[in-house]
Design a protein around this motif. Structure first.
Motif, PDB file in Angstrom:
ATOM      1  N   LEU A   1      15.529  -7.332  -8.357  1.00 39.65           N
ATOM      2  CA  LEU A   1      15.475  -7.150  -6.907  1.00 39.65           C
ATOM      3  C   LEU A   1      15.086  -5.728  -6.509  1.00 39.65           C
ATOM      4  O   LEU A   1      14.629  -5.499  -5.381  1.00 39.65           O
ATOM      5  N   ILE A   2      15.265  -4.789  -7.427  1.00 34.94           N
ATOM      6  CA  ILE A   2      15.072  -3.382  -7.083  1.00 34.94           C
ATOM      7  C   ILE A   2      13.614  -3.028  -6.787  1.00 34.94           C
ATOM      8  O   ILE A   2      13.323  -2.413  -5.748  1.00 34.94           O
ATOM      9  N   PRO A   3      12.643  -3.385  -7.659  1.00 37.38           N
ATOM     10  CA  PRO A   3      11.249  -2.978  -7.377  1.00 37.38           C
ATOM     11  C   PRO A   3      10.705  -3.481  -6.045  1.00 37.38           C
ATOM     12  O   PRO A   3      10.151  -2.676  -5.273  1.00 37.38           O
ATOM     13  N   PRO A   4      10.824  -4.786  -5.720  1.00 36.91           N
ATOM     14  CA  PRO A   4      10.266  -5.200  -4.418  1.00 36.91           C
ATOM     15  C   PRO A   4      10.992  -4.563  -3.236  1.00 36.91           C
ATOM     16  O   PRO A   4      10.363  -4.271  -2.207  1.00 36.91           O
ATOM     17  N   ALA A   5      12.319  -4.343  -3.375  1.00 37.39           N
ATOM     18  CA  ALA A   5      13.055  -3.677  -2.299  1.00 37.39           C
ATOM     19  C   ALA A   5      12.537  -2.254  -2.110  1.00 37.39           C
ATOM     20  O   ALA A   5      12.371  -1.779  -0.973  1.00 37.39           O
ATOM     21  N   TRP A   6      12.248  -1.583  -3.237  1.00 36.07           N
ATOM     22  CA  TRP A   6      11.723  -0.220  -3.155  1.00 36.07           C
ATOM     23  C   TRP A   6      10.326  -0.201  -2.526  1.00 36.07           C
ATOM     24  O   TRP A   6      10.028   0.634  -1.678  1.00 36.07           O
ATOM     25  N   TYR A   7       9.464  -1.141  -2.930  1.00 33.63           N
ATOM     26  CA  TYR A   7       8.117  -1.186  -2.373  1.00 33.63           C
ATOM     27  C   TYR A   7       8.162  -1.447  -0.867  1.00 33.63           C
ATOM     28  O   TYR A   7       7.373  -0.872  -0.105  1.00 33.63           O
ATOM     29  N   PHE A   8       9.067  -2.327  -0.437  1.00 28.10           N
ATOM     30  CA  PHE A   8       9.194  -2.610   0.991  1.00 28.10           C
ATOM     31  C   PHE A   8       9.652  -1.347   1.744  1.00 28.10           C
ATOM     32  O   PHE A   8       9.095  -1.012   2.791  1.00 28.10           O
ATOM     33  N   TYR A   9      10.631  -0.667   1.174  1.00 23.94           N
ATOM     34  CA  TYR A   9      11.114   0.570   1.788  1.00 23.94           C
ATOM     35  C   TYR A   9      10.010   1.626   1.814  1.00 23.94           C
ATOM     36  O   TYR A   9       9.799   2.308   2.832  1.00 23.94           O
ATOM     37  N   ALA A  10       9.284   1.762   0.703  1.00 29.32           N
ATOM     38  CA  ALA A  10       8.207   2.746   0.614  1.00 29.32           C
ATOM     39  C   ALA A  10       7.107   2.432   1.615  1.00 29.32           C
ATOM     40  O   ALA A  10       6.509   3.335   2.216  1.00 29.32           O
ATOM     41  N   GLY A  11       6.841   1.140   1.825  1.00 30.04           N
ATOM     42  CA  GLY A  11       5.837   0.761   2.805  1.00 30.04           C
ATOM     43  C   GLY A  11       6.262   1.120   4.220  1.00 30.04           C
ATOM     44  O   GLY A  11       5.453   1.593   5.018  1.00 30.04           O
ATOM     45  N   LEU A  12       7.547   0.924   4.526  1.00 30.50           N
ATOM     46  CA  LEU A  12       8.048   1.247   5.858  1.00 30.50           C
ATOM     47  C   LEU A  12       8.065   2.750   6.128  1.00 30.50           C
ATOM     48  O   LEU A  12       7.926   3.188   7.273  1.00 30.50           O
ATOM     49  N   THR A  13       8.244   3.533   5.071  1.00 28.11           N
ATOM     50  CA  THR A  13       8.364   4.983   5.238  1.00 28.11           C
ATOM     51  C   THR A  13       7.058   5.719   4.941  1.00 28.11           C
ATOM     52  O   THR A  13       7.056   6.945   4.784  1.00 28.11           O
ATOM     53  N   GLY A  14       5.947   4.987   4.835  1.00 26.21           N
ATOM     54  CA  GLY A  14       4.646   5.620   4.682  1.00 26.21           C
ATOM     55  C   GLY A  14       4.358   6.196   3.317  1.00 26.21           C
ATOM     56  O   GLY A  14       3.534   7.106   3.180  1.00 26.21           O
ATOM     57  N   GLN A  15       5.007   5.658   2.261  1.00 26.43           N
ATOM     58  CA  GLN A  15       4.801   6.182   0.910  1.00 26.43           C
ATOM     59  C   GLN A  15       3.812   5.356   0.089  1.00 26.43           C
ATOM     60  O   GLN A  15       3.622   5.629  -1.091  1.00 26.43           O
ATOM     61  N   LEU A  16       3.198   4.349   0.713  1.00 25.60           N
ATOM     62  CA  LEU A  16       2.255   3.499  -0.020  1.00 25.60           C
ATOM     63  C   LEU A  16       0.814   3.665   0.469  1.00 25.60           C
ATOM     64  O   LEU A  16      -0.009   2.775   0.303  1.00 25.60           O
ATOM     65  N   GLY A  17       0.531   4.809   1.062  1.00 20.15           N
ATOM     66  CA  GLY A  17      -0.844   5.095   1.454  1.00 20.15           C
ATOM     67  C   GLY A  17      -1.208   4.535   2.821  1.00 20.15           C
ATOM     68  O   GLY A  17      -0.359   4.120   3.608  1.00 20.15           O
ATOM     69  N   VAL A  18      -2.524   4.484   3.074  1.00 22.45           N
ATOM     70  CA  VAL A  18      -3.011   4.114   4.404  1.00 22.45           C
ATOM     71  C   VAL A  18      -2.919   2.610   4.665  1.00 22.45           C
ATOM     72  O   VAL A  18      -2.939   2.172   5.814  1.00 22.45           O
ATOM     73  N   ASP A  19      -2.838   1.807   3.612  1.00 23.72           N
ATOM     74  CA  ASP A  19      -2.713   0.353   3.772  1.00 23.72           C
ATOM     75  C   ASP A  19      -1.509  -0.122   2.969  1.00 23.72           C
ATOM     76  O   ASP A  19      -1.652  -0.662   1.863  1.00 23.72           O
ATOM     77  N   PRO A  20      -0.297   0.058   3.495  1.00 25.10           N
ATOM     78  CA  PRO A  20       0.911  -0.264   2.743  1.00 25.10           C
ATOM     79  C   PRO A  20       1.049  -1.744   2.394  1.00 25.10           C
ATOM     80  O   PRO A  20       1.615  -2.081   1.350  1.00 25.10           O
ATOM     81  N   VAL A  21       0.539  -2.609   3.251  1.00 23.13           N
ATOM     82  CA  VAL A  21       0.648  -4.044   2.976  1.00 23.13           C
ATOM     83  C   VAL A  21      -0.155  -4.414   1.735  1.00 23.13           C
ATOM     84  O   VAL A  21       0.341  -5.102   0.830  1.00 23.13           O
TER      85      VAL A  21
END
Length: 200
Positions: free
Chosen positions: A22-42
């Motif tokens: 459960l940890i990796p997808p939760a982290w990716y979702f959090y990172a996407g919300l906080t702008g840590q996944l680049g210009v296209d987080p989705v």
């Protein structure tokens, strides 16, 4: 050394794998919300979770060769790895449908018109009966047929590898290495026929 590892593996329960998954997808979702996944987080989230699913599925394929060739018995973790891989692939598909495309008619059109999506969807469909029968009652009910059914994982993971290659567009090294690893793992499962020596 192998005996010690096998002894340790027998003591480790499988439930921490499910919790850890459960940890990796939760982290990716959090990172996407906080702008840590680049210009296209989705898109970034979609690709990272999909790759994670492929990695875990490949890890599940390693269990049998490790036992057969090295004597390392991790068979008790194989079901968990398969279900976790399916979970990640469902999340990958969900992000694509719900957050990326969103329009049902466009989703259906993409499945038919874009070969890499068609191939990825085919691999996902093959995994559905595997996940649906990965519990003890189904194993008992299907008997020998259960093993035959679960051989669908081989074309499923190969389709996943091809999907990754086509997604990257062009012959990039990383996805090709994944496909090569899949092919090697599948070849390692082929039983070696011993030559019968005839007396001269």
């Amino acid at each position: 050394m192998i005996d010690r590892l096998n002894h340790l593996a027998r003591k480790i329960p499988t439930w921490p794998l499910y919790l850890g998954a459960l940890i990796p997808p939760a982290w990716y979702f959090y990172a996407g919300l906080t702008g840590q996944l680049g210009v296209d987080p989705v898109k970034a989230m979609e690709h990272k979770i999909g790759l994670l699913g492929l990695q875990v599925l490949i890890a599940s394929l390693c269990v049998t060769p490790l036992r057969r060739h090295l004597g390392l018995n991790l068979i008790k973790f194989r079901r968990a790895l398969g279900l976790i891989a399916f979970f990640y692939i469902v999340l990958h598909l969900t992000v694509w449908i719900v957050l990326d495309v969103q329009i049902m008619s466009q989703i259906i059109a993409d499945i038919y018109k874009r070969p890499y999506i068609t191939i990825g969807m085919a691999g996902f469909v093959l995994m559905i009966p595997l996940a649906a029968t990965s519990y003890n009652a189904a194993i008992r009910k299907l008997g020998r047929n259960w093993r035959q059914l679960h051989k669908l994982v081989y074309p499923a993971v190969l389709l996943g590898g091809v999907h990754f290659v086509m997604l990257r567009k062009g012959w990039q090294l990383e996805p090709l290495l994944y496909v090569a690893a899949i092919v090697v793992l599948l070849l390692l499962r082929v039983p070696m026929r011993r030559k019968v020596m005839r007396p001269s």
